[in-house]
Design a protein around this motif. Structure first.
Motif, mmCIF file in Angstrom:
data_model
loop_
_atom_site.group_PDB
_atom_site.id
_atom_site.type_symbol
_atom_site.label_atom_id
_atom_site.label_comp_id
_atom_site.label_asym_id
_atom_site.label_seq_id
_atom_site.Cartn_x
_atom_site.Cartn_y
_atom_site.Cartn_z
ATOM 1 N N GLY A 47 0.828 -1.195 0.000
ATOM 2 C CA GLY A 47 0.000 0.000 0.000
ATOM 3 C C GLY A 47 0.865 1.247 0.000
ATOM 4 N N THR A 48 0.229 2.396 0.223
ATOM 5 C CA THR A 48 0.983 3.640 0.271
ATOM 6 C C THR A 48 1.544 3.834 1.668
ATOM 7 O OG1 THR A 48 -1.012 4.853 0.833
ATOM 8 C CG2 THR A 48 -0.452 4.707 -1.492
ATOM 9 N N PRO A 49 2.771 4.302 1.766
ATOM 10 C CA PRO A 49 3.345 4.521 3.089
ATOM 11 C C PRO A 49 2.653 5.675 3.808
ATOM 12 C CG PRO A 49 4.887 5.201 1.377
ATOM 13 C CD PRO A 49 3.706 4.581 0.704
ATOM 14 N N THR A 50 2.371 5.487 5.059
ATOM 15 C CA THR A 50 1.707 6.509 5.847
ATOM 16 C C THR A 50 2.740 7.478 6.406
ATOM 17 O OG1 THR A 50 1.861 5.194 7.857
ATOM 18 C CG2 THR A 50 -0.105 4.885 6.515
ATOM 19 N N VAL A 51 2.241 8.590 6.915
ATOM 20 C CA VAL A 51 3.134 9.576 7.522
ATOM 21 C C VAL A 51 3.824 8.959 8.729
ATOM 22 C CG1 VAL A 51 3.202 11.817 8.693
ATOM 23 C CG2 VAL A 51 1.725 11.504 6.716
ATOM 24 N N LEU A 52 3.082 8.164 9.491
ATOM 25 C CA LEU A 52 3.655 7.511 10.670
ATOM 26 C C LEU A 52 4.764 6.530 10.261
ATOM 27 C CD1 LEU A 52 3.031 7.739 13.668
ATOM 28 C CD2 LEU A 52 1.565 5.760 13.459
ATOM 29 N N GLY A 53 4.567 5.860 9.143
ATOM 30 C CA GLY A 53 5.589 4.940 8.648
ATOM 31 C C GLY A 53 6.845 5.655 8.188
ATOM 32 N N LYS A 54 6.671 6.805 7.551
ATOM 33 C CA LYS A 54 7.822 7.585 7.095
ATOM 34 C C LYS A 54 8.610 8.138 8.283
ATOM 35 C CE LYS A 54 5.818 8.966 2.698
ATOM 36 N NZ LYS A 54 5.349 10.079 1.868
ATOM 37 N N ILE A 55 7.889 8.632 9.294
ATOM 38 C CA ILE A 55 8.563 9.157 10.487
ATOM 39 C C ILE A 55 9.315 8.040 11.195
ATOM 40 C CG2 ILE A 55 8.190 10.218 12.753
ATOM 41 C CD1 ILE A 55 5.822 11.706 11.523
ATOM 42 N N THR A 56 8.713 6.852 11.251
ATOM 43 C CA THR A 56 9.380 5.710 11.875
ATOM 44 C C THR A 56 10.664 5.355 11.137
ATOM 45 O OG1 THR A 56 7.242 4.860 12.582
ATOM 46 C CG2 THR A 56 9.072 3.324 12.638
ATOM 47 N N THR A 57 10.647 5.439 9.817
ATOM 48 C CA THR A 57 11.850 5.162 9.030
ATOM 49 C C THR A 57 12.955 6.169 9.346
ATOM 50 O OG1 THR A 57 10.485 4.246 7.271
ATOM 51 C CG2 THR A 57 12.739 4.871 6.693
ATOM 52 N N VAL A 58 12.600 7.437 9.444
ATOM 53 C CA VAL A 58 13.586 8.477 9.752
ATOM 54 C C VAL A 58 14.164 8.265 11.144
ATOM 55 C CG1 VAL A 58 13.881 10.959 10.154
ATOM 56 C CG2 VAL A 58 12.592 10.157 8.181
ATOM 57 N N VAL A 59 13.299 7.949 12.111
ATOM 58 C CA VAL A 59 13.766 7.736 13.482
ATOM 59 C C VAL A 59 14.637 6.477 13.555
ATOM 60 C CG1 VAL A 59 13.007 7.308 15.852
ATOM 61 C CG2 VAL A 59 11.820 8.979 14.471
ATOM 62 N N ALA A 60 14.304 5.454 12.781
ATOM 63 C CA ALA A 60 15.121 4.234 12.770
ATOM 64 C C ALA A 60 16.503 4.510 12.194
ATOM 65 C CB ALA A 60 14.419 3.145 11.963
ATOM 66 N N VAL A 61 16.569 5.349 11.167
ATOM 67 C CA VAL A 61 17.870 5.712 10.604
ATOM 68 C C VAL A 61 18.676 6.514 11.623
ATOM 69 C CG1 VAL A 61 18.980 7.123 8.821
ATOM 70 C CG2 VAL A 61 17.130 5.570 8.211
ATOM 71 N N LEU A 62 18.030 7.433 12.336
ATOM 72 C CA LEU A 62 18.709 8.181 13.404
ATOM 73 C C LEU A 62 19.230 7.243 14.486
ATOM 74 C CD1 LEU A 62 16.483 11.344 13.930
ATOM 75 C CD2 LEU A 62 18.855 11.278 13.210
ATOM 76 N N PHE A 63 18.432 6.233 14.819
ATOM 77 C CA PHE A 63 18.858 5.253 15.832
ATOM 78 C C PHE A 63 20.102 4.502 15.367
ATOM 79 C CE2 PHE A 63 18.744 0.961 17.604
ATOM 80 C CZ PHE A 63 18.724 1.255 18.957
ATOM 81 N N MET A 64 20.121 4.108 14.105
ATOM 82 C CA MET A 64 21.292 3.390 13.589
ATOM 83 C C MET A 64 22.529 4.279 13.559
ATOM 84 S SD MET A 64 19.890 0.978 10.562
ATOM 85 C CE MET A 64 18.230 1.495 10.199
ATOM 86 N N VAL A 65 22.350 5.545 13.185
ATOM 87 C CA VAL A 65 23.482 6.475 13.127
ATOM 88 C C VAL A 65 24.039 6.729 14.525
ATOM 89 C CG1 VAL A 65 24.104 8.878 12.619
ATOM 90 C CG2 VAL A 65 22.805 7.552 10.964
ATOM 91 N N THR A 66 23.156 6.952 15.510
ATOM 92 C CA THR A 66 23.646 7.187 16.874
ATOM 93 C C THR A 66 24.283 5.929 17.445
ATOM 94 O OG1 THR A 66 21.443 6.740 17.795
ATOM 95 C CG2 THR A 66 22.019 9.051 17.379
ATOM 96 N N SER A 67 23.744 4.765 17.132
ATOM 97 C CA SER A 67 24.346 3.513 17.612
ATOM 98 C C SER A 67 25.758 3.337 17.056
ATOM 99 C CB SER A 67 23.496 2.311 17.203
ATOM 100 O OG SER A 67 22.242 2.362 17.795
ATOM 101 N N PHE A 68 25.906 3.573 15.770
ATOM 102 C CA PHE A 68 27.215 3.434 15.138
ATOM 103 C C PHE A 68 28.193 4.473 15.693
ATOM 104 C CE2 PHE A 68 30.215 4.182 11.617
ATOM 105 C CZ PHE A 68 30.729 2.901 11.503
ATOM 106 N N SER A 69 27.718 5.696 15.872
ATOM 107 C CA SER A 69 28.578 6.756 16.408
ATOM 108 C C SER A 69 29.019 6.446 17.830
ATOM 109 C CB SER A 69 27.845 8.091 16.375
ATOM 110 O OG SER A 69 27.473 8.411 15.064
ATOM 111 N N LEU A 70 28.115 5.946 18.648
ATOM 112 C CA LEU A 70 28.467 5.589 20.021
ATOM 113 C C LEU A 70 29.477 4.449 20.049
ATOM 114 C CD1 LEU A 70 25.073 5.837 21.910
ATOM 115 C CD2 LEU A 70 27.121 7.200 22.307
ATOM 116 N N ALA A 71 29.320 3.508 19.151
ATOM 117 C CA ALA A 71 30.276 2.399 19.101
ATOM 118 C C ALA A 71 31.664 2.892 18.722
ATOM 119 C CB ALA A 71 29.807 1.340 18.114
ATOM 120 N N MET A 72 31.731 3.799 17.760
ATOM 121 C CA MET A 72 33.018 4.346 17.343
ATOM 122 C C MET A 72 33.655 5.185 18.449
ATOM 123 S SD MET A 72 33.591 3.095 14.426
ATOM 124 C CE MET A 72 34.946 4.072 13.858
#
Length: 107
Positions: A47-72
């Motif tokens: 189906g079409t991605p919802t606004v909530l789904g798009k925001i979740t994708t952005v927040v998930a990418v932020l989570f991955m970036v902060t996780s990687f940065s903290l590990a480094m």
């Protein structure tokens, strides 16, 4: 920098948990639980991605970036909690000296 990144990581973690819990599942209706209304895709129709789904994708990418940065940063900050100047105690105490044997002719 490290402390600020930890605070951002915790906030992003709480936000992503909330976002995922707010979303409805793909098979949210009772009919799909028993195979009704046959879907064409393996995991359900996208189906079409919802606004909530798009925001979740952005927040998930932020989570991955902060996780990687903290590990480094944690790798660069690695330090021991044991002080270097503390003497190492032996595992077993040294045996007391044995008494000297009396010389011949002495009691």
């Amino acid at each position: 920098m490290f402390t600020l990144l930890v605070i951002v990581h915790v906030l992003v973690s709480v936000i992503i948990i909330g976002m995922v819990l707010l979303q409805a599942g793909k098979g949210a209706d009772i009919g799909s639980a028993f195979g009704g209304s046959g879907s064409q895709a393996v995991f359900g129709s996208m189906g079409t991605p919802t606004v909530l789904g798009k925001i979740t994708t952005v927040v998930a990418v932020l989570f991955m970036v902060t996780s990687f940065s903290l590990a480094m940063l944690a790798h660069h900050r690695s330090m021991t909690i044991m002080p270097a100047s503390a003497p190492v105690a032996p595992a077993f105490p040294a045996a007391p000296p044995s008494p000297a044997a009396p010389a011949p002719g002495q009691k």
